[in-house]
Every structure is written in C-alpha cells, then in structure tokens.
Design a protein around this motif. Structure first.
Motif, PDB file in Angstrom:
ATOM      1  N   ALA A 152      56.962  49.298  14.495  1.00 45.03           N
ATOM      2  CA  ALA A 152      55.767  49.555  13.698  1.00 45.03           C
ATOM      3  C   ALA A 152      55.025  48.255  13.413  1.00 45.03           C
ATOM      4  CB  ALA A 152      56.149  50.248  12.391  1.00 45.03           C
ATOM      5  N   VAL A 153      53.792  48.374  12.906  1.00 42.82           N
ATOM      6  CA  VAL A 153      52.965  47.193  12.656  1.00 42.82           C
ATOM      7  C   VAL A 153      53.547  46.301  11.561  1.00 42.82           C
ATOM      8  CG1 VAL A 153      50.801  48.137  13.507  1.00 42.82           C
ATOM      9  CG2 VAL A 153      51.482  48.568  11.134  1.00 42.82           C
ATOM     10  N   ASP A 154      54.410  46.858  10.701  1.00 42.21           N
ATOM     11  CA  ASP A 154      55.027  46.048   9.650  1.00 42.21           C
ATOM     12  C   ASP A 154      56.330  45.402  10.117  1.00 42.21           C
ATOM     13  OD1 ASP A 154      56.788  48.157   9.718  1.00 42.21           O
ATOM     14  OD2 ASP A 154      56.683  48.603   7.572  1.00 42.21           O
ATOM     15  N   GLY A 155      56.671  45.600  11.406  1.00 37.05           N
ATOM     16  CA  GLY A 155      57.867  44.973  11.957  1.00 37.05           C
ATOM     17  C   GLY A 155      59.120  45.818  11.914  1.00 37.05           C
ATOM     18  N   THR A 156      59.054  46.973  11.283  1.00 35.84           N
ATOM     19  CA  THR A 156      60.228  47.845  11.222  1.00 35.84           C
ATOM     20  C   THR A 156      60.307  48.725  12.473  1.00 35.84           C
ATOM     21  OG1 THR A 156      59.006  49.570  10.038  1.00 35.84           O
ATOM     22  CG2 THR A 156      60.168  47.923   8.709  1.00 35.84           C
ATOM     23  N   ASP A 157      61.509  49.210  12.759  1.00 37.30           N
ATOM     24  CA  ASP A 157      61.703  50.136  13.869  1.00 37.30           C
ATOM     25  C   ASP A 157      61.594  51.571  13.358  1.00 37.30           C
ATOM     26  OD1 ASP A 157      62.003  48.244  15.818  1.00 37.30           O
ATOM     27  OD2 ASP A 157      64.191  48.221  15.731  1.00 37.30           O
ATOM     28  N   VAL A 158      60.823  52.379  14.071  1.00 36.10           N
ATOM     29  CA  VAL A 158      60.579  53.767  13.693  1.00 36.10           C
ATOM     30  C   VAL A 158      61.219  54.677  14.730  1.00 36.10           C
ATOM     31  CG1 VAL A 158      58.818  55.509  13.207  1.00 36.10           C
ATOM     32  CG2 VAL A 158      58.393  53.106  12.643  1.00 36.10           C
ATOM     33  N   ARG A 159      61.966  55.669  14.285  1.00 37.84           N
ATOM     34  CA  ARG A 159      62.573  56.639  15.192  1.00 37.84           C
ATOM     35  C   ARG A 159      61.497  57.594  15.703  1.00 37.84           C
ATOM     36  NH1 ARG A 159      66.768  56.980  18.345  1.00 37.84           N
ATOM     37  NH2 ARG A 159      67.826  55.720  16.759  1.00 37.84           N
ATOM     38  N   VAL A 160      61.290  57.620  17.002  1.00 35.63           N
ATOM     39  CA  VAL A 160      60.296  58.504  17.626  1.00 35.63           C
ATOM     40  C   VAL A 160      60.911  59.083  18.891  1.00 35.63           C
ATOM     41  CG1 VAL A 160      58.004  58.719  18.651  1.00 35.63           C
ATOM     42  CG2 VAL A 160      58.369  57.122  16.755  1.00 35.63           C
ATOM     43  N   GLU A 161      61.335  60.323  18.816  1.00 32.80           N
ATOM     44  CA  GLU A 161      61.898  60.981  19.995  1.00 32.80           C
ATOM     45  C   GLU A 161      60.815  61.845  20.621  1.00 32.80           C
ATOM     46  OE1 GLU A 161      65.515  62.959  19.113  1.00 32.80           O
ATOM     47  OE2 GLU A 161      66.474  61.166  18.268  1.00 32.80           O
ATOM     48  N   ALA A 162      60.475  61.533  21.881  1.00 32.95           N
ATOM     49  CA  ALA A 162      59.335  62.189  22.511  1.00 32.95           C
ATOM     50  C   ALA A 162      59.662  62.641  23.926  1.00 32.95           C
ATOM     51  CB  ALA A 162      58.143  61.245  22.536  1.00 32.95           C
ATOM     52  N   GLU A 163      59.127  63.819  24.278  1.00 36.11           N
ATOM     53  CA  GLU A 163      59.232  64.312  25.650  1.00 36.11           C
ATOM     54  C   GLU A 163      58.108  63.783  26.522  1.00 36.11           C
ATOM     55  OE1 GLU A 163      60.324  68.514  26.332  1.00 36.11           O
ATOM     56  OE2 GLU A 163      60.100  68.720  24.160  1.00 36.11           O
ATOM     57  N   SER A 164      57.028  63.324  25.902  1.00 34.75           N
ATOM     58  CA  SER A 164      55.867  62.863  26.648  1.00 34.75           C
ATOM     59  C   SER A 164      55.287  61.628  25.984  1.00 34.75           C
ATOM     60  CB  SER A 164      54.801  63.971  26.716  1.00 34.75           C
ATOM     61  OG  SER A 164      53.709  63.580  27.512  1.00 34.75           O
ATOM     62  N   VAL A 165      54.736  60.736  26.799  1.00 34.20           N
ATOM     63  CA  VAL A 165      54.097  59.511  26.295  1.00 34.20           C
ATOM     64  C   VAL A 165      52.660  59.485  26.799  1.00 34.20           C
ATOM     65  CG1 VAL A 165      54.091  56.993  26.333  1.00 34.20           C
ATOM     66  CG2 VAL A 165      56.256  58.221  26.190  1.00 34.20           C
ATOM     67  N   CYS A 166      51.734  59.170  25.891  1.00 36.00           N
ATOM     68  CA  CYS A 166      50.309  59.154  26.218  1.00 36.00           C
ATOM     69  C   CYS A 166      49.801  57.732  26.436  1.00 36.00           C
ATOM     70  CB  CYS A 166      49.512  59.804  25.090  1.00 36.00           C
ATOM     71  SG  CYS A 166      47.720  59.768  25.339  1.00 36.00           S
ATOM     72  N   VAL A 167      49.025  57.568  27.507  1.00 30.29           N
ATOM     73  CA  VAL A 167      48.235  56.359  27.736  1.00 30.29           C
ATOM     74  C   VAL A 167      46.773  56.784  27.677  1.00 30.29           C
ATOM     75  CG1 VAL A 167      47.628  54.544  29.363  1.00 30.29           C
ATOM     76  CG2 VAL A 167      50.000  55.300  29.194  1.00 30.29           C
ATOM     77  N   HIS A 168      45.975  56.157  26.820  1.00 26.38           N
ATOM     78  CA  HIS A 168      44.575  56.561  26.668  1.00 26.38           C
ATOM     79  C   HIS A 168      43.698  55.965  27.760  1.00 26.38           C
ATOM     80  CE1 HIS A 168      45.813  57.499  22.462  1.00 26.38           C
ATOM     81  NE2 HIS A 168      44.959  58.471  22.654  1.00 26.38           N
ATOM     82  N   SER A 169      42.805  56.788  28.309  1.00 28.22           N
ATOM     83  CA  SER A 169      41.921  56.316  29.369  1.00 28.22           C
ATOM     84  C   SER A 169      40.877  55.338  28.859  1.00 28.22           C
ATOM     85  CB  SER A 169      41.224  57.507  30.041  1.00 28.22           C
ATOM     86  OG  SER A 169      40.459  58.249  29.107  1.00 28.22           O
ATOM     87  N   ASP A 170      40.594  55.343  27.539  1.00 27.30           N
ATOM     88  CA  ASP A 170      39.587  54.416  27.014  1.00 27.30           C
ATOM     89  C   ASP A 170      40.196  53.125  26.463  1.00 27.30           C
ATOM     90  OD1 ASP A 170      40.775  55.597  24.825  1.00 27.30           O
ATOM     91  OD2 ASP A 170      38.904  56.102  23.796  1.00 27.30           O
ATOM     92  N   THR A 171      41.504  52.948  26.625  1.00 26.61           N
ATOM     93  CA  THR A 171      42.112  51.665  26.290  1.00 26.61           C
ATOM     94  C   THR A 171      41.734  50.654  27.369  1.00 26.61           C
ATOM     95  OG1 THR A 171      43.970  52.672  25.132  1.00 26.61           O
ATOM     96  CG2 THR A 171      44.308  50.438  25.972  1.00 26.61           C
ATOM     97  N   PRO A 172      41.334  49.442  27.002  1.00 30.70           N
ATOM     98  CA  PRO A 172      40.966  48.448  28.018  1.00 30.70           C
ATOM     99  C   PRO A 172      42.083  48.252  29.043  1.00 30.70           C
ATOM    100  CG  PRO A 172      40.320  47.678  25.839  1.00 30.70           C
ATOM    101  CD  PRO A 172      41.120  48.933  25.628  1.00 30.70           C
ATOM    102  N   GLY A 173      41.708  48.274  30.339  1.00 30.19           N
ATOM    103  CA  GLY A 173      42.690  48.099  31.406  1.00 30.19           C
ATOM    104  C   GLY A 173      43.639  49.258  31.542  1.00 30.19           C
ATOM    105  N   ALA A 174      43.170  50.482  31.257  1.00 27.23           N
ATOM    106  CA  ALA A 174      44.051  51.657  31.197  1.00 27.23           C
ATOM    107  C   ALA A 174      44.806  51.908  32.496  1.00 27.23           C
ATOM    108  CB  ALA A 174      43.238  52.892  30.822  1.00 27.23           C
ATOM    109  N   ALA A 175      44.139  51.755  33.642  1.00 23.81           N
ATOM    110  CA  ALA A 175      44.801  52.061  34.915  1.00 23.81           C
ATOM    111  C   ALA A 175      45.938  51.093  35.191  1.00 23.81           C
ATOM    112  CB  ALA A 175      43.788  52.042  36.054  1.00 23.81           C
ATOM    113  N   ALA A 176      45.685  49.802  34.984  1.00 29.45           N
ATOM    114  CA  ALA A 176      46.735  48.798  35.199  1.00 29.45           C
ATOM    115  C   ALA A 176      47.869  48.989  34.202  1.00 29.45           C
ATOM    116  CB  ALA A 176      46.147  47.395  35.073  1.00 29.45           C
TER     117      ALA A 176
END
Length: 253
Positions: free
Chosen positions: A208-232
């Motif tokens: 997390a942004v405060d430096g702590t570890d957050v438990r996140v169990e996910a079946e899918s991960v998203c990459v946003h197309s409008d993030t700079p350099g999304a394809a790379a």
C-alpha cells in the motif's frame, strides 16, 4: 501460490482509430491480455467500436466483458451519479444487451460484467447500486474489488463473483484504491508493476501507499489502457508472470 491468473484491460474507449491495418494501442493490448472489458457506450465507445473490439478479441481468443458505467460521457464515467436504482438497472441492462448482440454477430459472447470508474468505486460500498448492477447482469459473472458490496450481491444472487486486483493503481491500507486525484494513484514503472503483479499472484499481497502489505486475493488483474506506456507495461507483466511460473488465462472459458 496461484498457478494461473487472468489479465484484463479496459478497451474500446476511443483510444484507437480501429481502421484496417492500424496497429493501435487497443490492438497491441489485445495481443497480451486474456480478457477485454469493452466500453458499452455510456462512458465511452459506440456500437462500431464495440464490434471492432469484439472482432479483434474473438480472433485472439480473448474473453469479452461488458464494461458498464453510469451515463456520463462528459466525465468519462468518473463522476458518481446518484441515479435511482431502477434507472441504473435499466441502463446497465441496456449496455449488457447491446454488447451481447454485437458480440454474437462478431462470433463471440459476453462472458462477464465489470463496472467502470465511479460506478466501480461506488459499488464497493453502495449496496443499492450494487444490487441494481447485479440484477442487470442477468446470469453473467461479475468482476469487482475483493470485499465489495457488488461481489456480495452477486454471490447472494447465485452469480459467480470474480475478485480483481490492479497492476497499475495505488492501494490504501484498507484494500481500496487511491483516488486518481491523490498522489500515488498510478504506478507506471514497468519493472515495479510487473513485480507487484507477480507478488499478487504468488503471495496474495500488494504494498500500500503507506508501506504496509495488504492482503488481496484476485482471480484477475487489470492493466489500464490509459496508463502511460500501457502496452509495454502489459507485456512486462505477462513476461514476468511467465518467468514466475504463473500461466495467464481467462477466468472464464
């Protein structure tokens, strides 16, 4: 350790010319991801773009999802709209059914529903809008944030609730996303993002942004197309997952 994970991306948001022979950003991303969240017209896109994305996704074996939103093209679906539940249900139903018809024509199908932007954030806690969205999803799986009201509503309705994490977004210590208006909302370094996703897949945690570890169990991960350099960024994520022994496959078949 997860031995497989889905990689999804928001597409058809008018970032591509979608003309024959044009290797635009959405096309590059479709060569990497395994699920395409297709904008259904209320925050971005139109029927022509939906058809083009479905056609390209079908050719690559990429699963198609309805990326539904509040009616808010002016603000790209990133503004909360305090719409009555019945109106929201009708709007989401219309988005899903429009994409379903187009997908069938293009030789594929809508495999799941994922809310966009302000609607995604609202249905983490807004139970009325969460129930309206789920009611409009018919028999489809719903993709959302772990612990969210919308996934609880999906389970209560007997639908598959698919947990999602974000490769390129900052997390708060409570597992919610850092608002885009605040520092740390986006993570854009390829190596950092790829390492985050591997840790999500292997260990089920994110820093997390405060430096702590957050438990996140996910079946899918998203990459946003409008993030700079999304394809790379997406290519780096997929390559690093492969190196870690994690197979990237759609969460629906």
């Amino acid at each position: 350790m997860a031995d497989r994970i889905d990689l999804n991306c928001d597409l058809g948001e008018e970032v591509d010319a979608w003309e024959p022979g044009v290797d635009g950003l959405d096309t590059q991303l479709l060569d990497v991801v395994t699920s395409a969240n297709v904008a259904c017209g209320l925050h971005a896109g139109d029927e022509r773009i939906m058809a083009a994305v479905c056609r390209a996704a079908s050719a690559r074996g990429v699963a198609v999802g309805a990326h539904v939103s509040y009616l808010d093209r002016e603000h790209f679906g990133r503004r909360f709209v305090d719409v009555p539940a019945d109106v929201l249900q009708e709007q989401v139903t219309r988005q899903v059914e429009t994409l379903r018809a187009i997908a069938r024509w293009e030789g594929t199908r809508v495999a799941y529903v994922k809310p966009h932007g302000a609607l995604y954030n609202a249905v983490v806690h807004h139970e009325t809008h969460a129930r309206a969205l789920v009611a409009a999803s018919a028999d489809l799986p719903v993709l959302g944030l772990p612990g969210s009201a919308v996934l609880a509503a999906a389970r209560a309705r007997g639908l598959r609730a698919v947990t999602e994490a974000f490769a390129d977004r900052g997390y708060r210590a409570d597992g919610t996303l850092v608002p885009r208006s605040e520092p740390g909302a986006l993570v854009t370094d390829d190596a950092e993002v790829a390492a985050r996703v591997v840790r999500l897949a292997v260990d089920g945690v994110v820093r997390a942004v405060d430096g702590t570890d957050v438990r996140v169990e996910a079946e899918s991960v998203c990459v946003h197309s409008d993030t700079p350099g999304a394809a790379a960024l997406a290519r780096a994520v997929r390559a690093t997952l492969a190196e870690a022994g994690v197979t990237v496959v759609p969460f629906v078949t």
